[in-house]
Design a protein around this motif. Sequence first.
Motif, PDB file in Angstrom:
ATOM      1  N   GLY A  23      33.819  45.889  30.923  1.00 59.40           N
ATOM      2  CA  GLY A  23      32.982  45.713  32.347  1.00 59.40           C
ATOM      3  C   GLY A  23      31.302  45.850  32.095  1.00 59.40           C
ATOM      4  N   THR A  24      30.870  46.517  31.034  1.00 58.88           N
ATOM      5  CA  THR A  24      29.648  47.014  30.726  1.00 58.88           C
ATOM      6  C   THR A  24      28.926  45.607  30.251  1.00 58.88           C
ATOM      7  N   LEU A  25      29.564  44.853  29.281  1.00 59.25           N
ATOM      8  CA  LEU A  25      29.300  43.771  28.685  1.00 59.25           C
ATOM      9  C   LEU A  25      28.967  42.538  29.743  1.00 59.25           C
ATOM     10  N   LEU A  26      29.945  42.353  30.686  1.00 59.48           N
ATOM     11  CA  LEU A  26      29.926  41.459  31.615  1.00 59.48           C
ATOM     12  C   LEU A  26      28.822  41.837  32.417  1.00 59.48           C
ATOM     13  N   SER A  27      28.852  42.789  32.859  1.00 59.20           N
ATOM     14  CA  SER A  27      27.821  43.363  33.959  1.00 59.20           C
ATOM     15  C   SER A  27      26.395  43.095  33.469  1.00 59.20           C
ATOM     16  N   VAL A  28      26.042  43.444  31.928  1.00 61.84           N
ATOM     17  CA  VAL A  28      24.846  43.210  31.319  1.00 61.84           C
ATOM     18  C   VAL A  28      24.526  41.428  31.258  1.00 61.84           C
ATOM     19  N   PHE A  29      25.818  40.877  31.162  1.00 59.08           N
ATOM     20  CA  PHE A  29      25.750  39.411  31.141  1.00 59.08           C
ATOM     21  C   PHE A  29      25.112  38.806  32.538  1.00 59.08           C
ATOM     22  N   ALA A 127      49.982  48.240  38.412  1.00 61.56           N
ATOM     23  CA  ALA A 127      48.959  49.037  38.901  1.00 61.56           C
ATOM     24  C   ALA A 127      47.646  48.890  37.883  1.00 61.56           C
ATOM     25  N   LEU A 128      48.024  49.169  36.538  1.00 56.86           N
ATOM     26  CA  LEU A 128      47.045  48.928  35.648  1.00 56.86           C
ATOM     27  C   LEU A 128      46.214  47.756  35.684  1.00 56.86           C
ATOM     28  N   LEU A 129      46.992  46.731  35.806  1.00 52.93           N
ATOM     29  CA  LEU A 129      46.340  45.144  35.940  1.00 52.93           C
ATOM     30  C   LEU A 129      45.301  45.131  37.057  1.00 52.93           C
ATOM     31  N   LEU A 130      45.742  45.588  38.300  1.00 55.31           N
ATOM     32  CA  LEU A 130      45.030  45.335  39.313  1.00 55.31           C
ATOM     33  C   LEU A 130      43.775  46.532  39.419  1.00 55.31           C
ATOM     34  N   LEU A 131      44.024  47.815  38.967  1.00 54.97           N
ATOM     35  CA  LEU A 131      42.894  48.521  38.816  1.00 54.97           C
ATOM     36  C   LEU A 131      41.984  48.044  38.023  1.00 54.97           C
ATOM     37  N   CYS A 132      42.433  47.712  36.738  1.00 58.50           N
ATOM     38  CA  CYS A 132      41.272  47.287  35.710  1.00 58.50           C
ATOM     39  C   CYS A 132      40.615  45.800  35.988  1.00 58.50           C
ATOM     40  N   THR A 133      41.385  44.878  36.801  1.00 58.52           N
ATOM     41  CA  THR A 133      40.776  43.954  37.187  1.00 58.52           C
ATOM     42  C   THR A 133      39.801  44.103  38.446  1.00 58.52           C
ATOM     43  N   ALA A 134      40.055  44.883  39.138  1.00 59.92           N
ATOM     44  CA  ALA A 134      39.143  45.418  40.315  1.00 59.92           C
ATOM     45  C   ALA A 134      37.976  46.030  39.654  1.00 59.92           C
ATOM     46  N   VAL A 136      36.571  45.934  36.606  1.00 61.01           N
ATOM     47  CA  VAL A 136      35.700  44.847  35.900  1.00 61.01           C
ATOM     48  C   VAL A 136      34.787  43.853  36.787  1.00 61.01           C
ATOM     49  N   LEU A 137      35.676  43.660  37.723  1.00 58.78           N
ATOM     50  CA  LEU A 137      34.954  42.747  38.756  1.00 58.78           C
ATOM     51  C   LEU A 137      33.849  43.360  39.395  1.00 58.78           C
ATOM     52  N   LEU A 138      34.041  44.569  39.811  1.00 54.94           N
ATOM     53  CA  LEU A 138      33.198  45.318  40.484  1.00 54.94           C
ATOM     54  C   LEU A 138      31.976  45.704  39.730  1.00 54.94           C
ATOM     55  N   MET A 139      32.211  46.036  38.356  1.00 52.07           N
ATOM     56  CA  MET A 139      30.988  46.146  37.404  1.00 52.07           C
ATOM     57  C   MET A 139      30.322  44.802  37.475  1.00 52.07           C
ATOM     58  N   MET A 140      30.889  43.680  37.404  1.00 55.70           N
ATOM     59  CA  MET A 140      30.448  42.520  37.370  1.00 55.70           C
ATOM     60  C   MET A 140      29.433  42.286  38.652  1.00 55.70           C
ATOM     61  N   ARG A 165      31.208  37.362  46.273  1.00 54.79           N
ATOM     62  CA  ARG A 165      32.444  38.119  46.791  1.00 54.79           C
ATOM     63  C   ARG A 165      33.575  37.040  46.437  1.00 54.79           C
ATOM     64  N   SER A 166      33.164  35.899  47.252  1.00 57.17           N
ATOM     65  CA  SER A 166      34.492  34.719  47.047  1.00 57.17           C
ATOM     66  C   SER A 166      34.716  34.471  45.746  1.00 57.17           C
ATOM     67  N   LEU A 167      33.689  34.277  44.683  1.00 56.10           N
ATOM     68  CA  LEU A 167      33.718  33.971  43.297  1.00 56.10           C
ATOM     69  C   LEU A 167      34.571  35.188  42.571  1.00 56.10           C
ATOM     70  N   ALA A 168      34.143  36.141  42.929  1.00 54.33           N
ATOM     71  CA  ALA A 168      34.947  37.502  42.322  1.00 54.33           C
ATOM     72  C   ALA A 168      36.319  37.511  42.418  1.00 54.33           C
ATOM     73  N   LEU A 169      36.513  37.305  44.175  1.00 51.53           N
ATOM     74  CA  LEU A 169      38.036  37.322  44.440  1.00 51.53           C
ATOM     75  C   LEU A 169      38.756  36.341  43.915  1.00 51.53           C
ATOM     76  N   ASN A 170      38.314  35.077  43.900  1.00 54.11           N
ATOM     77  CA  ASN A 170      39.124  33.969  43.274  1.00 54.11           C
ATOM     78  C   ASN A 170      39.335  34.121  41.720  1.00 54.11           C
ATOM     79  N   LEU A 171      38.366  34.771  41.261  1.00 55.27           N
ATOM     80  CA  LEU A 171      38.445  34.924  39.730  1.00 55.27           C
ATOM     81  C   LEU A 171      39.347  36.033  39.500  1.00 55.27           C
ATOM     82  N   GLY A 172      39.375  37.205  40.369  1.00 54.02           N
ATOM     83  CA  GLY A 172      40.236  38.101  40.134  1.00 54.02           C
ATOM     84  C   GLY A 172      41.694  37.979  40.255  1.00 54.02           C
ATOM     85  N   VAL A 173      42.007  37.020  41.300  1.00 50.94           N
ATOM     86  CA  VAL A 173      43.395  36.668  41.719  1.00 50.94           C
ATOM     87  C   VAL A 173      43.796  35.906  40.315  1.00 50.94           C
TER      88      VAL A 173
END
Lengths: 270, 269
Positions: A23-29, A127-134, A136-140, A165-173
Motif C-alpha cells: 500500500g505504501t509503495l503504490l501510494s508513493v508511486f 473477508a481478508l481479500l476484500l479488506l486488503c484490496t480495499a 491498498v486501493l484506499l492507500m493509492m 474512484r471509477s478506476l479504483a473501483l474497477n481495479l478493485g473488482v
Amino acid sequence: MNGAVTLLRHSLKRVRTLVLVMGTLLSVFQVVLILVAGSIQRSSGFDQLGSLIPDFMRNLMGPSFIGLMSFSGIVCVGYFHIAVMGSLVGLTIALGTEPASEIETQFMDLILSRPLARHWVITRSVALLLLCTAFVLLMMMLGTWTGLHFLAPSGAEWPTGELIRSLALNLGVLMVCWGGIALAAASRARRRSVAGSVVGLLALATFLLDYVARAWQPAESIAWLSPFRYYAPLDLVMGKQIPAHNLWVLAGVAACGFAISYFLFSRRDI
Amino acid sequence: MFGFLGLNGAGKTTTIRILLDLLRPSAGRASIMGLDCQSQGLEVRSSVGYLPGEMGLYRDMTGRELLDFLGRLGTRPVVESYREQLVKRLELSAAELKRKLREYSTGMKRKLGLIQAFQSDPPLLILDEPTEGLDPLMQESFYELLSEAKARGRTVFMSSHVLSEVGRVCDRIGLLRKGELVLLSTVEDVRALAPRRLRVWFDRDVNRPGDFPAKYEIVEIQPRLWSLRVHGPLGWLTEHLSGLPVLDIEIDEPRLEDVLTRYYREESQ
C-alpha cells in the motif's frame, strides 16, 4: 463466529507487513507520478511529448492517446500501469492461496481439529481479500489526493474524483476476481506454490490475450475470456462512464470462485 | 486410556484424522461419544484436545501466540492457571514462550503441542505419538499428566509405537493391521495371553524331568538352571519343585510385547 474472527485476525496479522508495504509503495508511486506529470506540465512538455509518439502508436491507442498525454492522464496511469496491476494481482493471488499454504504446512490440522466449521476458513479468506484490496486501493487514492493537493502545479487539470474512484473501483473488482480464482484453486490444491503458479500463469496468459487482441483481430474473438478485458482504464480516462457490465462480469467470476471454493473445501481431505 | 497400536502405515493416523473429520471416509462412519464425526463434527471436536503427529506451525509466531490463538478457536475456556501449571510441569519457561517457533527444538515443539491439547482440559484427548521427541524426564511428566487426566475422568486415545509405554499407561488397546482392527482388548487380558518367563536356579545339579506339561515351553535346561515360559498358573511346577534343591526363582510379568510382536510378525509375513 468467534473462531472465524480469531482466524481473520490471525491472517490479518500475518499479512499486515506485506499489505502495508505494498500500500505504501503504490501510494508513493502515485505521488511520484504526480511529480513527473507536474514536471512535464511546468515545461509545457505534453505537446512535445505527443509529437514524439509515432503515428502507428497514435492509431493503435486511438483517441485515448490525447487523454493520456495530459497531466490528468499521467496521474491516472498509476491505476493501470502494468507494474501496478501485476503487483496487485500478485497480492490477491498470495492472499487467496492462504488455505493451500495452511494445508501444506499442516497448520490447518490444528485449526480444523477445533470446533470450527470448514466454511469459516473460506469466509475468512474472502473477508481478508476484500479488506486488503480495499486498504491498498484506499492507500493509492490517498497518495493521489495527497500528491494533487500538495505537489500539483497550479493550473494543472486534475482528474476528477469520480474518475479516480471509477478506476479504483474497477481495479478493485478485477483484483477480487483474481482473488476468487486463486481461492478456488487453493481450495483444491495441496501446495500453495502449485495453486499460485497455476493462477499466476493464467493471469499472465489472459493479460497477454487481452493485449494481443487489441492489435490482432483473430484473438479478439476469444478476448472476452480474459478478465482484463473488463477493465478499460483508457475509456474511463477519456471520460466514459464505468460500464456496469464490466463490473458485473468481474464480480460474477469472483462470486463463482468463492462458491467453488466453499464447495471444494467442504468436501476435500485435509 | 486407550492405546492405539500398529506398525508404520497400518492406518493409525488416518483413523485419527477421520475421527477429527480431517479426512472423509470412502465408506463407513466414525463416531465419538455417540456423535457422528462428520455430520456432528463440531460437537465432537468441541470435546477433543488433539496432538498431531507432526505439528504444522508458523515459524514467525511465538509459543504464547500459538497457545492463545488455538485456545480462542475452541469453545471450552482455557483456565490460565491450569495452562501455567502445564507450562511449568513441561518445563517451558515464560521466556521460551515469548520466543519465535523457528527457535524451538523438536522437543520444545512437542511440549507446546501437549500444552495446546491439554489446555482446555477437554473430556477426550486424542494424541498421535505423544512422546515422540520427548526426553525421558519429560516422558515421566507426561505420564503423570495422563494419570491425572484419567483421575479427573478424562478419556485418552493415544497412538504409539512404544509398547512398553502403552503397557504402562493404557487400560485398553486396539491393534490395527493394514487398516483393520485385529485386536481390541484390555491390557490385562492381552497380558494374560502372554507366557510368563520363569527361571529356577538350583543349589546342586538336578536331573531334567521326563516331560513338561504342554503349557510349559522350554527355553533352556541346564543342570542348575531351568529357563521356561509358562502359560497360565504354575500348577504342576510348584509341586515338582518341592522335592528339589531350589536356590532362587525369578518370574517376569507377562509383557505386552510378547503378544503384540506376534501380531506384528504376522503382518510383515
